[in-house]
Design a protein around this motif. Structure first.
Motif, PDB file in Angstrom:
ATOM      1  N   ALA A   1      19.288  22.339  -7.307  1.00  0.00           N
ATOM      2  CA  ALA A   1      19.512  21.353  -8.365  1.00  0.00           C
ATOM      3  C   ALA A   1      18.286  21.273  -9.273  1.00  0.00           C
ATOM      4  O   ALA A   1      18.416  21.253 -10.517  1.00  0.00           O
TER       5      ALA A   1
ATOM      6  N   LYS B   1      25.337  20.810 -14.373  1.00  0.00           N
ATOM      7  CA  LYS B   1      25.029  19.383 -14.455  1.00  0.00           C
ATOM      8  C   LYS B   1      24.091  19.083 -15.623  1.00  0.00           C
ATOM      9  O   LYS B   1      24.150  18.000 -16.226  1.00  0.00           O
TER      10      LYS B   1
ATOM     11  N   TYR C   1      20.423  14.787 -10.404  1.00  0.00           N
ATOM     12  CA  TYR C   1      21.507  14.972 -11.371  1.00  0.00           C
ATOM     13  C   TYR C   1      21.624  13.811 -12.352  1.00  0.00           C
ATOM     14  O   TYR C   1      22.150  13.968 -13.461  1.00  0.00           O
TER      15      TYR C   1
END
Length: 553
Positions: free
Chosen positions: A450, A169, A418
């Protein structure tokens, strides 16, 4: 024998007729009946081979003069359940496993039990059942997965796989890079290869004294695991002869030994949910804050993934759990008078045990840190405590202060991460993910991965009333209690509020004055339950967050 209730006397002729329908012989029914609780299924990689482990256990029971009888236990794969509603069902299976095993064992009057678990909730669930039933019991897990290896030769594991998604990402790797991890992170059967929850609990089962040496570390694909299973089957018959029961072994001293081992190994923070729940079934109440006292005097000796770049197979080669306990014993940090399933005391077990790799298991005089792998923080944000795996926190994040970025679900937080809306210095707050609020107390591995994948794990903290996987690294603080759904202070945090985290001093503070908090508390209304019907809804009504993560009252 307990099984006389179903096998002996004219009055039990109908019972015996049903055993004969199953193909048992008269000779088999004259022997002790040993329940073998198999967690085998075809959805959990850590359980896909448990049919072979179970057969080896049965062979051991027969060799020692017993009659093995297999019955199942359910299991959820936390990795496959991650990132959707399925994760709400993971923790609650612990109680389902304990309840159903208790029901099966009492309904059929087994004389002894061999538990064959492996992954996250099966081990604590079956330990809880063992404590309740208190018949001679031994554990034989399925063992850890081998570490993976990427195309460039680097070793890898499941936590790297989750972080690879964040790296993609962030534009750091392309789809072929993700696929490299995808195909190689999990190369074999077994519980995922780092010091995550499954391996933590399998190692701590050795620390509690309920399993033979190697239970937590012998890799799942190794034939040594089958030999261990046969020995477990044989040894349960010896436990039956000695009438040595789980509550004779799982004493308060044994739980403190397990907590000490936990700190030395750098285990999953989920152990702070499971050990108190298991102890509760033994009539022992573990004070969560006492974990800090143990941590302060227990050096951290191992940095297995995700804290470091070594894996369970390496710990096994270094001597395993017993080698770690032997190091701890050099400073008198364990009560070695406790009894174990070997039929010997811990002191007798540790005689002659050596640390075969001082690089992997640090000597007691040269630890990674002088304090243990887990810390319990308290303060105005978490009056009843919260938990962090401090051995996996970067030095620069051990003390941190920053503005709160507040989200009422995991999904909202991941979207913000993200989209680049989380920046250096932020403190991400994810709430209404606790036992009641979730319901089910989801693991927050996706948002922490993440953050790590985006390269922010040394700049951004994360706080939640959900829980964290053992695969989590960075300043990830979970199990905040009281949870938001109970009106805990985490429910009152607003965007931009300053939060101070001080891990060395075990403090976590919401820097908002009391008058403001009182005004927010008066206006607070608990949101509608996210799930209103079915088992989770009933569970949310029964569960006690104060009992540390889903101990049913």
């Amino acid at each position: 024998m307990r099984s006389d209730n179903v096998t002996r006397g004219v009055e039990r002729s109908p019972n015996r007729s049903l055993f004969y329908a199953l193909g048992y012989t008269k000779e088999e029914l004259e022997r002790p009946l040993v329940g073998v609780v198999s967690s085998y299924n075809e959805i959990v990689p850590g359980h896909m081979h448990l049919d072979k482990i179970t057969e080896a256990v049965k062979a051991g029971v027969r060799m020692a003069g017993g009659t093995p009888v297999v019955f199942p236990a359910i299991a959820v794969c936390d990795g496959i359940a991650m990132g959707h509603v399925g994760m709400k069902y993971s923790l609650v299976t612990r109680d389902l496993i304990a309840d159903s095993t208790e029901a099966m064992a009492l309904a059929h009057q087994f004389d002894a039990l061999v538990m064959v678990p492996n992954c996250d909730k099966n081990v604590p669930g079956l330990l809880m059942a063992a404590a309740r039933l208190n018949v001679p019991t031994i554990f034989c897990s399925g063992g850890p997965m081998l570490s993976g290896r990427l195309q460039d030769g680097r070793r890898t594991c499941l936590s790297h796989m989750f972080e690879a998604v964040g790296a993609y990402k962030a534009g750091k790797i392309d789809e072929s890079g993700v696929e490299d991890y995808e195909l190689n992170a999990c190369p074999s059967c077994g519980s995922c290869s780092g010091m995550y929850t499954a391996n933590s609990m399998n190692c701590l089962t050795e620390g509690l004294g309920l399993a033979l040496r190697g239970n937590g570390t012998i890799p799942a694909p190794y034939s040594a695991r089958l030999r261990l299973a046969k020995h477990a089957g044989m040894q349960v018959m010896e436990l039956l002869r000695q009438n040595l029961r789980p509550r004779d072994i799982m004493t308060e001293a044994a739980f403190h030994n397990a907590e000490t081992l936990d700190m030395a190994l750098g285990c999953s923070t989920n152990s702070m949910l499971h050990l108190p729940a298991i102890a509760h079934e033994c009539g022992i109440e573990l004070d969560l804050e006492y974990a800090n006292d143990i941590s302060r005097r227990t050096p951290n000796l191992c940095h297995l993934a995700p804290a470091g770049d070594t894996f369970m197979e390496d710990l096994d080669r270094a001597g395993g759990v017993w080698a770690v306990m032997a190091e701890l014993n050099k400073k008198g940090l364990l009560d070695t008078s406790v009894m174990t399933v070997t039929g010997k005391t811990l002191a007798e077990n540790l005689e002659g045990v050596e640390n075969l790799d001082p690089e992997l298991i640090r000597p007691i005089d040269n630890p990674y840190s002088s304090y243990g792998g887990i810390a319990v923080l308290k303060g105005s944000l978490a009056p009843e405590g919260c938990v962090v795996k401090q051995s996996a926190v970067a030095e620069e994040m051990m003390a941190h202060q920053g503005p709160a970025r507040v989200f009422d679900s995991e999904e909202e937080a991941i979207e913000a991460i993200y989209q680049g809306r989380i920046v250096s210095g932020d403190v991400v707050v994810i709430r209404y993910e606790g036992p009641k609020g979730g319901p089910g107390m989801r693991e927050m591995l996706n948002p922490t991965s993440a953050i790590a994948g985006m390269g922010l794990d040394k700049e951004v903290a994360l706080i939640t009333d959900g829980r964290f996987s053992g695969a989590t690294r960075g300043a990830s603080i979970g199990h905040v209690c009281p949870e938001a759904a109970q009106g805990g202070p985490i429910a009152l945090v607003e965007e931009g509020d300053l939060i101070r985290i001080d891990i060395p001093n075990c403090r976590i503070e919401l820097l908002v004055d009391e008058e403001t908090l009182a005004r927010r508390r008066a206006a607070w209304v608990c949101p509608e339950p996210k799930i209103k019907t079915g088992y989770l809804a009933r569970y949310a009504k029964l569960v006690s967050s104060a009992a540390r993560g889903a101990v049913l009252e």
